[in-house]
Design an enzyme around this catalytic site. Structure first.
Site, short mmCIF file in Angstrom:
data_model
loop_
_atom_site.label_atom_id
_atom_site.label_comp_id
_atom_site.label_asym_id
_atom_site.label_seq_id
_atom_site.Cartn_x
_atom_site.Cartn_y
_atom_site.Cartn_z
N TYR A 148 0.76 -1.14 -0.06
CA TYR A 148 -0.10 -0.20 -0.16
C TYR A 148 0.77 1.12 0.03
CZ TYR A 148 -3.17 3.41 1.64
OH TYR A 148 -3.96 4.72 1.82
N TRP A 150 1.19 5.56 -2.05
CA TRP A 150 0.98 6.31 -3.27
C TRP A 150 2.09 5.86 -4.26
CZ3 TRP A 150 -2.23 10.75 -4.77
CH2 TRP A 150 -3.26 10.67 -3.76
#
Length: 820
Positions: A148, A150
């Site tokens: 997980y 960005w």
């Protein structure tokens, strides 16, 4: 820094002054030498925006913002510095103990052990053999690969999807549901309005500016957070924010901020402030609704026609359920806002056309589901949902929501779908996922059964974690509990361009490229979709870095499934061309003429137009016009103020209607006697989570080399703290140093410390060692929001602060770890 000088950027600003600097007043191009639109430069993109790369002698030296960007973020100027950061992982690395002893090594040395440089052949062989060993010994549910974070932009080089594709082909993995941003909202909103809502397009900004008399930013800071998009940011909201400011100055639109902190958006608008204690917004809204109800001012017709379950909520609101009417006095005693201010706020919203623009920060709290549910209920009682420019919206602060959508085709990307007729390991894999924020709880407690949205989930025993393009040792809560859990793992593998706190905890680190070192394709603007851009490789990979596609291809080859991974040995440009041509076909079906791939790649982008009808989009308009023909996705087809589905779950921490449930820690709890300050950890202004923290951009905000913490002068005086002091922030979970910024822009009893500061332990490997730099997740609680959503509660935490009088330890996290 490329060709930008730090002093030109800072212009002599002190740390305190820098803390209030507004990016909207800066032009990215004004900080760069050279023309604003040098179209001869190679185009690329990032979460911070599109740009043209300056390259000299094979080196990435600077950027020019993309000529179609209406408000470029100055953060793009730090990209060259990031590319050549001191913390760049330049070669494949293996932790010394793991290299000697494999999965039987001393796992307590993660984070303090030396690293050994190895060849790519050695590193890839190690990874492939470990994946095979763990899957054969324990089964695929022993591997957590719900990576997980960005990840970098690009439809091909999505590291998490590429790694998941590889792991699926090899036999499977444990994945994740939801995210850290809006987990509680993602689960509650389908029960209430029939869709995920928080990631969907909002009523258009032109309609808000035309019709709304009140714009309320409720726990939202779009001036900061709209600098970034999940894809390439187009910054489309900023011209509308500027128009809103002009309308506000003229008295045409009132801007109101509901937040314990006077954030950048509130300062930009000089908006009226309503400042409830953290985690008490629900109580304040209940008081507002009690007033509207008892004064007979709420919209009965809207409630009757468009909602179900109001009667159950009404009995709770009036105190018939718990003998506690949710009066203005009751609400004021909890939230700290004066009764008259609560009443006047409710009256103003009722009397005038209003748009409630709410953020996600408020639902990242204990019982966070209640905030979104309660705000929707308040909006329904006001009766303005589905009308032009009014109602509610939960994504105006995210990826420039509300910017009118262009008439554009979609753009697909790499996926985990396997195009093969073979009976390979992937055919036996049945997806198994856990709520994203319960990862550490799972590793710590194998066999534990948790509730989640009406289901039961039993945690498997995790032996391996595989992470790509993310930094969980920044974003996960309760760092010390996490470090203890990590000792239980046999193997931890990371792909990463930089020596982040996560990479330092790994057993095997594979050096990955950044966007500027590879080819890809992406859209500009998550909601707007204004362009498709060609992200062109501008420089060769730094040192021995490889892109994640190539890394996963080579591992798949060792596992015997290269052809399945590459879908018949497609090259990277084959994939990119396929993504574009599929989009081109969609465009043709919509009557949109697009150039050939070769023409597109040469020019660097395709631009799409916004139709007049798209400027007039009103969320829920069709439903309000005809609810019978346009039902919502709820069981009733209406907005559910009370949910029969949730009622059947019979959860004690999430009732079947919006309600005030006391948080685990808040300024009204017993813990506040020992830890009297509530710490909030919003998104940072000068980076994306932890991205860019390893660049010169730290000079904009750090205080004495530490992450800043805002505290009110009243709280500072009690502790003898002055602006610029290094302070120790602590509670029973951990401690960290920070740099004090004393300001009235934060409510007394509240402190603000942005998330994303790199974890830098004073004594790596030792239990509950202090962070030297400013990792706020040393202090936060690793608990689910409720049995319904199991989201994170990062904004529910109490702390104490004291002036740090010892010699401040040197920051080392922005240097390479010790390498053999």
């Amino acid at each position: 820094m490329g060709n930008i000088k730090r002093r030109e950027f800072l212009k002599g600003s002190s740390a305190a002054a820098a803390s209030t600097l507004l990016f909207s007043n800066l032009s990215a191009n004004s900080l760069i030498s050279g023309p604003v639109a040098n179209k001869s430069k190679s185009i690329s993109g990032s979460h911070f925006g599109a740009f043209r790369a300056h390259v000299k002698g094979g080196q990435f030296t600077g950027v020019t913002a993309f000529e179609d960007d209406p408000n470029p973020s100055p953060m793009i100027n730090a990209l060259p510095s990031r590319t050549y950061a001191k913390t760049r992982v330049e070669y494949p690395m293996v932790r010394e103990g793991f290299l000697k002893h494999g999965h039987k090594s001393d796992t307590s040395k993660r984070g303090s052990d030396k690293f050994v440089r190895v060849s790519w052949e050695k590193a890839l062989d190690l990874v492939a053999s470990e994946v095979q060993r763990v899957q054969k010994s324990y089964g695929y549910k022993s591997i957590y690969a719900g990576s997980y974070g960005w990840y970098c932009t690009g439809k091909l080089h999505n590291p998490q999807t590429l790694m998941n594709r590889m792991m699926k082909i090899s036999g499977g993995f444990v994945g994740r549901i939801g995210d850290y941003s809006a987990a509680a909202a993602q689960i509650i909103m389908p029960h209430v309005v029939g869709s995920i809502e928080v990631y969907e397009q909002q009523t258009s900004w032109p309609l808000v500016l035309k019709h709304a008399k009140n714009v309320v930013f409720w726990g939202a800071n779009p001036l900061v957070t709209c600098q970034i998009d999940w894809d390439v940011s187009g910054h489309g909201a900023f011209p509308y924010l500027e128009q809103l400011k002009k309308a506000h100055k003229k008295g045409q639109i009132d801007v109101i901020s509901v937040d314990p902190v006077k954030n950048d958006t509130a300062m930009y608008f000089d908006s009226k402030m309503i400042q409830p204690k953290p985690n008490t917004d629900v109580a304040m809204m209940l008081g507002m609704m009690y007033y509207l109800h008892t004064s007979n001012q709420y919209d009965k017709e809207f409630i009757k026609k468009y909602t179900v379950g109001f009667k159950d909520f009404e009995e709770y609101l009036l105190g018939k359920v718990d003998n506690t009417p949710k009066t203005l006095t009751w609400a004021s005693n909890i939230c700290g806002v004066k009764e008259k201010d609560i009443k006047d706020f409710a009256q103003k919203l009722k009397d005038e056309k209003s748009m409630l623009m709410a953020g996600w920060a408020v639902q990242r709290a204990d019982h966070g589901e209640q905030f979104h549910w309660t705000l929707v209920t308040l909006a329904c009682m006001l009766g303005q949902v589905g009308t032009p420019g009014c109602g509610f919206g939960f994504s105006y602060h995210y990826s420039n929501g509300g910017t009118p959508s262009s008439y554009a085709p979609g753009l697909g990307g790499i996926s985990t779908n396997i195009n093969s007729s073979k009976n390979g390991p992937w055919t036996k894999y049945e997806p198994f996922n856990i709520p994203c924020a319960r990862m550490v709880d799972m590793i710590s407690n194998p066999g534990k059964v948790i509730d989640f949205n009406g289901k039961k989930i039993e945690y498997p025993e995790i032996k391996m974690v595989y992470w790509t393009s993310g930094n969980p040792f920044h974003h996960h809560q309760d760092r010390n509990t996490m470090i203890e859990a990590w000792k239980k793992l046999e193997t931890f593998i990371v792909h990463e361009p930089f020596w982040t706190p996560t990479a330092r905890m790994a057993d095997i680190v594979l050096p990955a490229t950044t966007e500027i070192e590879r080819n890809d394709i992406e859209i500009i603007g998550d909601y707007n979709s204004s362009h498709i851009i060609a992200m062109k490789k501008a420089i060769d990979p730094v040192k021995e870095s490889k892109d994640d596609y190539e890394i996963c291809r080579l591992i798949s080859k060792r596992l015997g499934y290269e052809e399945e991974f590459t879908d018949g040995k497609k090259s990277q440009m084959d994939w990119i061309k396929e993504f574009y041509n599929n989009s081109k076909v969609q465009g043709e079906n919509k009557g949109i003429k697009m150039p050939t791939f070769e023409e597109f790649w040469e020019k660097g982008y395709v631009k799409f137009e916004v139709r007049e009808e798209d400027k007039n989009f009103t969320r829920y308009e069709e439903y309000v016009k005809n609810p019978m023909l346009n039902p919502l996705g709820t069981p009733s087809g209406k907005i559910e103020i009370s949910s029969r589905v949730i009622k059947k779950f019979n959860y004690d921490d999430c009732l079947h209607y919006p309600s005030w449930i006391e948080p685990a820690e808040w300024l009204g709890s017993e813990e506040s006697e020992e830890y009297p300050l509530h710490v909030l950890s919003p998104h940072p202004k000068y980076r994306l989570h932890s991205q860019l923290s390893n660049t010169w951009i730290r000079d904009l905000y750090e205080v004495n080399g530490r992450e800043p913490i805002w505290l009110n002068p009243i709280d500072a005086k009690k502790r003898g703290i002055k602006n610029g002091d290094i302070v120790k922030v602590y509670n029973k979970r951990g401690s960290t140093l920070a740099g004090a910024i004393v300001t009235k822009n934060v409510l007394p009893g509240v402190v603000k410390m942005d998330e994303g500061g790199w974890y830098d332990p004073k004594d790596p490997g030792k239990d509950k060692t202090m962070c030297k730099h400013g990792d706020v997740n040393q202090l936060t609680i690793d608990k689910g929001t409720s049995k319904l959503a199991q989201g994170n509660i990062s904004n529910t935490a109490l702390v104490q602060i004291e002036k740090y009088t010892k010699k401040a330890p040197r920051i080392t996290v922005f240097e390479k770890p010790e390498i053999v």
